[in-house]
Design a protein around this motif. Structure first.
Motif, PDB file in Angstrom:
ATOM      1  N   TRP A 121       0.823  -1.224   0.000  1.00  0.00           N
ATOM      2  CA  TRP A 121       0.000   0.000   0.000  1.00  0.00           C
ATOM      3  C   TRP A 121       0.843   1.254   0.000  1.00  0.00           C
ATOM      4  O   TRP A 121       0.391   2.312  -0.431  1.00  0.00           O
ATOM      5  N   GLU A 132     -16.576  -2.583   5.659  1.00  0.00           N
ATOM      6  CA  GLU A 132     -15.701  -3.405   4.821  1.00  0.00           C
ATOM      7  C   GLU A 132     -14.570  -3.949   5.689  1.00  0.00           C
ATOM      8  O   GLU A 132     -13.848  -3.191   6.343  1.00  0.00           O
ATOM      9  N   GLY A 183     -10.973  -5.590   5.877  1.00  0.00           N
ATOM     10  CA  GLY A 183      -9.820  -5.559   4.972  1.00  0.00           C
ATOM     11  C   GLY A 183      -9.982  -4.418   3.984  1.00  0.00           C
ATOM     12  O   GLY A 183      -9.915  -4.604   2.774  1.00  0.00           O
ATOM     13  N   ASP A 227      -8.778  -2.505   8.930  1.00  0.00           N
ATOM     14  CA  ASP A 227      -7.653  -3.106   8.212  1.00  0.00           C
ATOM     15  C   ASP A 227      -6.439  -3.009   9.116  1.00  0.00           C
ATOM     16  O   ASP A 227      -6.309  -2.056   9.883  1.00  0.00           O
ATOM     17  N   MET A 274      -8.743  -8.047  11.932  1.00  0.00           N
ATOM     18  CA  MET A 274     -10.165  -8.401  11.783  1.00  0.00           C
ATOM     19  C   MET A 274     -10.612  -9.471  12.775  1.00  0.00           C
ATOM     20  O   MET A 274     -11.796  -9.590  13.074  1.00  0.00           O
ATOM     21  N   PHE A 282     -13.831  -7.762  -0.036  1.00  0.00           N
ATOM     22  CA  PHE A 282     -13.539  -7.766  -1.473  1.00  0.00           C
ATOM     23  C   PHE A 282     -12.055  -8.106  -1.636  1.00  0.00           C
ATOM     24  O   PHE A 282     -11.190  -7.250  -1.468  1.00  0.00           O
ATOM     25  N   GLY A 283     -11.779  -9.372  -1.893  1.00  0.00           N
ATOM     26  CA  GLY A 283     -10.377  -9.765  -2.024  1.00  0.00           C
ATOM     27  C   GLY A 283      -9.721  -9.976  -0.672  1.00  0.00           C
ATOM     28  O   GLY A 283      -8.613  -9.492  -0.440  1.00  0.00           O
TER      29      GLY A 283
HETATM   30  C1  LIG Z   1      -6.477  -7.640  -1.433  1.00  0.00           C
HETATM   31  S1  LIG Z   1      -6.510  -6.394  -0.232  1.00  0.00           S
HETATM   32  C2  LIG Z   1      -8.137  -5.802  -0.520  1.00  0.00           C
HETATM   33  C3  LIG Z   1      -8.260  -4.336  -0.295  1.00  0.00           C
HETATM   34  C4  LIG Z   1      -9.635  -3.755  -0.563  1.00  0.00           C
HETATM   35  N1  LIG Z   1     -10.658  -4.555   0.044  1.00  0.00           N
HETATM   36  C5  LIG Z   1      -9.912  -3.598  -2.047  1.00  0.00           C
HETATM   37  O1  LIG Z   1     -10.706  -4.382  -2.593  1.00  0.00           O
HETATM   38  O2  LIG Z   1      -9.352  -2.710  -2.662  1.00  0.00           O
HETATM   39  C6  LIG Z   1      -6.673  -7.268   1.331  1.00  0.00           C
HETATM   40  C7  LIG Z   1      -6.682  -6.320   2.518  1.00  0.00           C
HETATM   41  O3  LIG Z   1      -6.978  -7.092   3.674  1.00  0.00           O
HETATM   42  C8  LIG Z   1      -6.173  -6.630   4.746  1.00  0.00           C
HETATM   43  N2  LIG Z   1      -6.047  -7.722   5.730  1.00  0.00           N
HETATM   44  C9  LIG Z   1      -5.565  -8.967   5.524  1.00  0.00           C
HETATM   45  N3  LIG Z   1      -5.603  -9.681   6.653  1.00  0.00           N
HETATM   46  C10 LIG Z   1      -6.133  -8.868   7.608  1.00  0.00           C
HETATM   47  C11 LIG Z   1      -6.413  -9.030   8.987  1.00  0.00           C
HETATM   48  N4  LIG Z   1      -6.155 -10.178   9.631  1.00  0.00           N
HETATM   49  N5  LIG Z   1      -6.958  -7.997   9.660  1.00  0.00           N
HETATM   50  C12 LIG Z   1      -7.214  -6.815   9.030  1.00  0.00           C
HETATM   51  N6  LIG Z   1      -6.954  -6.591   7.718  1.00  0.00           N
HETATM   52  C13 LIG Z   1      -6.417  -7.610   7.007  1.00  0.00           C
HETATM   53  C14 LIG Z   1      -4.860  -6.240   4.092  1.00  0.00           C
HETATM   54  O4  LIG Z   1      -4.119  -5.342   4.879  1.00  0.00           O
HETATM   55  C15 LIG Z   1      -5.352  -5.640   2.782  1.00  0.00           C
HETATM   56  O5  LIG Z   1      -5.525  -4.252   2.905  1.00  0.00           O
END
Ligand SMILES: C[S@@+](CC[C@H](N)C(=O)[O-])C[C@H]1O[C@@H](n2cnc3c(N)ncnc32)[C@H](O)[C@@H]1O
Length: 267
Positions: free
Chosen positions: A22, A63, A65, A87, A114, A131-132
């Motif tokens: 990021w 949302e 993540g 996040d 999360m 989302f992802g």
């Molecule tokens: C593929 S990115 C998706 C970002 C956003 N949702 C989008 O679609 O543009 C996955 C996101 O999940 C967050 N993430 C992954 N594991 C996490 C956790 N255990 N707790 C909080 N955030 C998490 C990551 O930091 C990242 O920003």
């Protein structure tokens, strides 16, 4: 505590991984459900249908993540939600706040894991979106269950994942192996099952798009004559056909995305 969570969910990525990603990321533009890409419009149709089925109680959206997300302003502006996000990447959170600010939306973005929701966010939201996200955990159901803790009984869960199977999986394996390795390939049966294991009732689970596009999904700016610009134009050309019913129907072998809509039962 952290080790227990890591084992239970089978995390494949780390906080440092996302933070590094990021830091260099360009902020995405707004998702335009009217004039945007075919994929933006298709998703908008799916979300509208799902939320209409939910009835009128759709006030609070979160949302999970939400790093660098273009989804929060979309749900705020298109559906009138009060939006929140969580996040564990500080830069991802800062980017999301800036994206919301540019879109003129208020939102509560919190930095945190999360799996450890702020107590006041437990069972608090009418709609929870990811989302992802859940494909980055070996135990999909554990990741979905963590997202479901934020959802009120009767609320709606929206989960969008890249499938990373079949043709899209092969393309990523060949072209972007390191990215491929951070994903669990997921089909709709496995995704729906994970939601059921998490205690949710699946309303629908479907593949989206007939062919992977790599670049054409969202409204990013590419120079028209660059390789990326060409790929994007080819994808868009194909989807122009798909939108008119002339493409490959979405399926387990070639579709790049899967979308699951589920509800949390009222006890
Ligand atoms: C593929 S990115 C998706 C970002 C956003 N949702 C989008 O679609 O543009 C996955 C996101 O999940 C967050 N993430 C992954 N594991 C996490 C956790 N255990 N707790 C909080 N955030 C998490 C990551 O930091 C990242 O920003």
């Amino acid at each position: 505590m952290k080790d227990t969570l890591d084992q239970a969910s089978g995390r494949i990525t780390t906080q440092q991984y996302w933070e590094a990603g990021w830091r260099d990321a360009a902020l995405p533009g707004p998702l335009d459900p009217v004039h945007g890409s075919y994929f933006s419009r298709l998703l908008h149709r799916c979300f509208k249908e799902a939320l209409a089925r939910q009835g009128t109680g759709n006030r609070r959206f979160i949302e999970i993540g939400c790093g660098t997300s273009h989804w929060l302003p979309y749900f705020c502006n298109e559906f009138g939600f009060t939006v929140s996000g969580i996040d564990y990447s500080p830069t991802g959170c800062a980017n999301s706040r800036e994206i919301l600010r540019r879109a003129g939306c208020a939102g509560d973005i919190r930095e945190g894991d999360m799996f450890a929701p702020p107590p006041q966010w437990l069972s608090h939201f009418d709609v929870v979106g990811s989302f992802g996200l859940v494909e980055h955990f070996k135990h999909t159901a554990a990741a979905v269950a963590a997202c479901a803790t934020y959802l009120r009984p009767g609320g709606c869960m929206i989960t969008l994942v890249p499938t990373m199977r079949g043709l899209p999986g092969l393309a990523y394996r060949l072209a972007r192996r390191a990215v491929y390795d951070t994903h669990v390939p997921l089909g709709i049966e496995t995704l729906a099952q994970a939601h059921r294991q998490a205690g949710l009732e699946v309303a629908s689970c479907r593949y989206l798009l007939g062919l992977p596009g790599v670049l054409g999904e969202f409204d990013t700016d590419e120079k028209p004559l660059s390789v990326r610009g060409m790929i994007k134009r080819i994808s868009r050309g194909y989807w122009w056909l798909e939108e008119r019913g002339l493409g490959v129907p979405p399926n387990r072998y070639t579709s790049p995305y899967a979308l699951c809509i589920a509800t949390k039962p009222v006890a």
